[in-house]
Design a protein around this motif. Structure first.
Motif, PDB file in Angstrom:
ATOM      1  N   GLU A 155      43.494 -60.589 -47.443  1.00 13.85           N
ATOM      2  CA  GLU A 155      42.446 -61.500 -47.913  1.00 13.85           C
ATOM      3  C   GLU A 155      42.203 -62.467 -46.746  1.00 13.85           C
ATOM      4  OE1 GLU A 155      43.673 -63.153 -52.033  1.00 13.85           O
ATOM      5  OE2 GLU A 155      45.426 -62.223 -51.139  1.00 13.85           O
TER       6      GLU A 155
ATOM      7  N   SER B 248      35.536 -52.482 -60.400  1.00 18.34           N
ATOM      8  CA  SER B 248      36.455 -53.634 -60.327  1.00 18.34           C
ATOM      9  C   SER B 248      37.031 -53.742 -58.922  1.00 18.34           C
ATOM     10  CB  SER B 248      37.608 -53.478 -61.328  1.00 18.34           C
ATOM     11  OG  SER B 248      38.491 -52.458 -60.887  1.00 18.34           O
ATOM     12  N   GLY B 249      37.653 -54.883 -58.670  1.00 19.35           N
ATOM     13  CA  GLY B 249      38.300 -55.091 -57.373  1.00 19.35           C
ATOM     14  C   GLY B 249      39.467 -54.140 -57.180  1.00 19.35           C
ATOM     15  N   SER B 250      40.258 -53.930 -58.223  1.00 19.72           N
ATOM     16  CA  SER B 250      41.422 -53.030 -58.096  1.00 19.72           C
ATOM     17  C   SER B 250      40.968 -51.625 -57.739  1.00 19.72           C
ATOM     18  CB  SER B 250      42.196 -52.944 -59.413  1.00 19.72           C
ATOM     19  OG  SER B 250      42.467 -54.203 -59.912  1.00 19.72           O
TER      20      SER B 250
ATOM     21  N   ASP C 284      39.856 -57.902 -47.952  1.00 21.85           N
ATOM     22  CA  ASP C 284      39.592 -57.936 -49.388  1.00 21.85           C
ATOM     23  C   ASP C 284      38.878 -59.256 -49.681  1.00 21.85           C
ATOM     24  OD1 ASP C 284      39.604 -58.231 -52.102  1.00 21.85           O
ATOM     25  OD2 ASP C 284      41.724 -57.720 -52.391  1.00 21.85           O
TER      26      ASP C 284
ATOM     27  N   PHE D 221      47.196 -61.021 -53.381  1.00 21.52           N
ATOM     28  CA  PHE D 221      46.810 -60.496 -54.696  1.00 21.52           C
ATOM     29  C   PHE D 221      45.663 -59.506 -54.469  1.00 21.52           C
ATOM     30  CE2 PHE D 221      45.134 -59.943 -58.830  1.00 21.52           C
ATOM     31  CZ  PHE D 221      46.118 -60.312 -59.740  1.00 21.52           C
ATOM     32  N   HIS D 222      45.911 -58.239 -54.843  1.00 24.94           N
ATOM     33  CA  HIS D 222      44.854 -57.235 -54.656  1.00 24.94           C
ATOM     34  C   HIS D 222      44.517 -56.483 -55.936  1.00 24.94           C
ATOM     35  CE1 HIS D 222      44.674 -57.857 -50.356  1.00 24.94           C
ATOM     36  NE2 HIS D 222      45.978 -57.636 -50.231  1.00 24.94           N
ATOM     37  N   GLY D 223      45.151 -56.816 -57.062  1.00 26.34           N
ATOM     38  CA  GLY D 223      44.816 -56.123 -58.311  1.00 26.34           C
ATOM     39  C   GLY D 223      46.042 -55.483 -58.944  1.00 26.34           C
TER      40      GLY D 223
ATOM     41  N   ALA E  75      37.222 -59.929 -52.491  1.00 28.06           N
ATOM     42  CA  ALA E  75      36.912 -59.996 -53.928  1.00 28.06           C
ATOM     43  C   ALA E  75      36.716 -61.451 -54.373  1.00 28.06           C
ATOM     44  CB  ALA E  75      38.010 -59.328 -54.748  1.00 28.06           C
ATOM     45  N   GLN E  76      37.522 -62.360 -53.859  1.00 31.48           N
ATOM     46  CA  GLN E  76      37.343 -63.772 -54.234  1.00 31.48           C
ATOM     47  C   GLN E  76      36.538 -64.542 -53.193  1.00 31.48           C
ATOM     48  OE1 GLN E  76      40.012 -66.229 -56.346  1.00 31.48           O
ATOM     49  NE2 GLN E  76      41.431 -64.607 -56.887  1.00 31.48           N
TER      50      GLN E  76
ATOM     51  N   LYS F 159      33.934 -58.997 -58.412  1.00 32.97           N
ATOM     52  CA  LYS F 159      33.746 -60.274 -59.096  1.00 32.97           C
ATOM     53  C   LYS F 159      32.303 -60.809 -59.079  1.00 32.97           C
ATOM     54  CE  LYS F 159      38.589 -61.564 -58.461  1.00 32.97           C
ATOM     55  NZ  LYS F 159      39.093 -61.828 -59.796  1.00 32.97           N
TER      56      LYS F 159
HETATM   57  C1  PLP Z   1      41.546 -60.802 -53.741  1.00 35.51           C
HETATM   58  C2  PLP Z   1      41.512 -59.928 -54.950  1.00 35.51           C
HETATM   59  N1  PLP Z   1      41.417 -58.591 -54.814  1.00 35.51           N
HETATM   60  C3  PLP Z   1      41.370 -57.768 -55.868  1.00 35.51           C
HETATM   61  C4  PLP Z   1      41.442 -58.261 -57.151  1.00 35.51           C
HETATM   62  C5  PLP Z   1      41.395 -57.330 -58.318  1.00 35.51           C
HETATM   63  O1  PLP Z   1      40.138 -57.375 -58.897  1.00 35.51           O
HETATM   64  P1  PLP Z   1      39.897 -56.880 -60.399  1.00 35.51           P
HETATM   65  O2  PLP Z   1      40.573 -57.853 -61.285  1.00 35.51           O
HETATM   66  O3  PLP Z   1      38.400 -56.856 -60.529  1.00 35.51           O
HETATM   67  O4  PLP Z   1      40.496 -55.522 -60.498  1.00 35.51           O
HETATM   68  C6  PLP Z   1      41.543 -59.632 -57.351  1.00 35.51           C
HETATM   69  C7  PLP Z   1      41.623 -60.181 -58.713  1.00 35.51           C
HETATM   70  O5  PLP Z   1      41.797 -61.328 -58.967  1.00 35.51           O
HETATM   71  C8  PLP Z   1      41.593 -60.491 -56.235  1.00 35.51           C
HETATM   72  O6  PLP Z   1      41.706 -61.812 -56.370  1.00 35.51           O
END
Ligand code: PLP
Length: 461
Positions: free
Chosen positions: A206, A125-127, A239, A153-155, A241-242, A268
């Protein structure tokens, strides 16, 4: 006893007993929220940018599961690769072998990322990837502190929560990590002041802040952050993730802003929306600071990291991205989408701005100036700050069959982030639907009175 042969297996239909078990044993409040918003529909199938319900609705996905479904729902090539992996009956995870597909995926990712990264750490996962970033940055620099941007937002795991720019997510969960510092996104001077103390292991940003409201970095900001990080011995982490995997019109948004981070977080969309995945791409120096001896060969890992299904899904997703030129498509269609949205929404006073890159877009709303709408708007805000956005989103869903959401840390911004495979026709449908709902908001007293009643009911439910 040997397993039965796969082709001899007869599957019984899965008997589901409605939503009651979920309400009883998972999260009844979630069910209630979906009910209140009129979004509690039963999905039976999804394909490309469309979701199908058991009562015959076809819903256009303009959220992509928060930037998961870049390749579209159930892309046939990714599904076929996963089926082949399962049919081959390889050991999907042992934690006792060299997973060759992980090596393959890592090499493609590092090559496509360009820049400085040459190693990948995989997780689910991202977190989890952010947790790894925090640990690796500390190990590499010997410094304790991390800088993040307000609104980020990082999780929701404890480490990730410690670098989240909104107290709401931390409330009631006790002490988080010490030594994390927020700076305004876009403010290099405040950042430099912190970096000068030479206590900061990493700056985690981000490249485009998604949940903060699709906030684009000011010109030259990310390059300046990178320069400052190099100057003060701090690691520069993006980051993605998005923003990654073609979402912003490049494979990585880092490419768009011409920066080469020391670590890059992916998650993601990396596995086509079908298998959980996360990844940290990093430089060799960072890798060596963590895994520097046999004693530490698996000093940081997790059970399902490098599992064969996630790795195969990742490789297949990258293949789809290349074959269908999805990043390029996101780039050109994103420009078109924003142009159409701007043209359709220009005359509405509550629309402040349409912004984004590629297929990561937001429409920011603002308080109305006219007295009657202003009173209703203030009443909405008094009930709950997110109510206005939720009503907007609910109308789009119920009346126009469009699924989207407001940003998690900015309730005045509506996301428009469809799968990158969205067709021209679907895009026009999305723009027309948003325009119609915004028009109703500006022209019909019923929009506000219905919504106020619903809001009050929701708050007392
Ligand atoms: C930029 C960003 N980093 C990390 C995460 C966390 O990812 P996850 O929900 O897969 O743990 C998110 C979740 O929305 C995110 O938007």
């Amino acid at each position: 006893m040997p397993n039965p042969v796969l082709s001899d297996i007869q599957l019984d239909p899965i008997e589901l007993n409605g939503q009651e078990p979920y309400s009883q044993h998972v999260n009844p409040i979630w069910v209630k929220l979906l009910d209140v918003l009129g979004m509690n529909v039963r999905y039976t199938r999804s394909n490309g940018a469309e979701l199908y319900t058991n009562d015959g609705r076809v819903i256009l996905d303009c959220l992509s599961g928060y930037c998961v479904h870049n390749a579209g729902h159930n892309h046939p090539l990714i599904v076929a690769e996963l089926m082949a992996e399962m049919k081959a009956q390889t050991p999907t995870m042992l934690q006792s072998n060299v997973v060759e597909s992980a090596g393959q995926l890592a090499s493609v990712l590092c090559e496509q990322a360009g820049g400085k990264v040459s190693k990948a750490f995989f997780c689910s996962s991202g977190s989890e990837a952010i947790e790894a970033v925090i640990k690796f940055a500390r190990a590499c620099t010997g410094r304790p502190d991390i800088v993040y941007a307000s609104g980020a937002f990082h999780g929701l795991t404890c480490g990730a929560l410690s670098i989240m720019g909104n107290d709401f997510w931390r409330e009631d969960f006790g002490q988080m990590l010490d030594g994390t510092h927020a700076v305004p996104f876009g403010d290099s001077a405040k950042l430099e002041k912190l970096l000068k103390e030479r206590k900061i292991a990493a700056v985690v940003l981000e490249p485009i802040q998604a949940e903060a409201g699709i906030i684009l970095p000011p010109a030259g900001y990310l390059a300046n952050v990178q320069r400052l990080c190099r100057k003060y011995g701090t690691l520069f982490v993006l980051d993605e993730a998005q923003t990654g995997i073609g979402r912003t019109g490049r494979f990585l948004a880092a490419e768009r802003y011409n920066v080469q981070p020391d670590m890059i977080v992916l998650a993601k969309a990396l596995s086509g929306g079908l298998v959980p995945i996360g990844a940290v791409l990093m430089t060799d120096i960072i890798y060596k600071s963590v895994f520097h001896s046999l004693r530490r060969a698996f000093i940081h890992t997790s059970t399902y990291s490098e599992n064969a299904l996630a790795m195969r899904a990742g490789l297949a997703t990258l293949k789809v991205l290349r074959r269908e030129r999805l990043a390029e498509r996101a780039d050109t269609m994103g420009v078109e989408l924003r142009d159409h949205l701007r043209a359709s929404l220009a005359s509405y006073e509550m629309v402040k701005e349409v912004r984004g890159e590629g297929m990561l877009n937001g429409i920011e709303f603002q308080a109305p100036r006219g007295v009657s709408m202003k009173l209703s708007f203030e009443a909405f805000k008094a009930i709950h700050p997110a109510l206005f956005g939720q009503i907007l989103m609910m109308r789009l869903f119920k009346e126009k069959n469009i699924l989207t959401q407001i940003c998690g840390n900015n309730f005045m911004v509506l996301k428009v982030a469809p799968p990158l495979v969205i067709s021209e026709q679907q895009m026009h449908h999305c723009v027309a639907a948003i325009r119609d709902v915004v028009d109703t908001m500006h022209s019909s007293a019923a929009f506000w009175s219905d919504a106020l009643n619903l809001g009050r009911r929701a708050m007392t439910a």
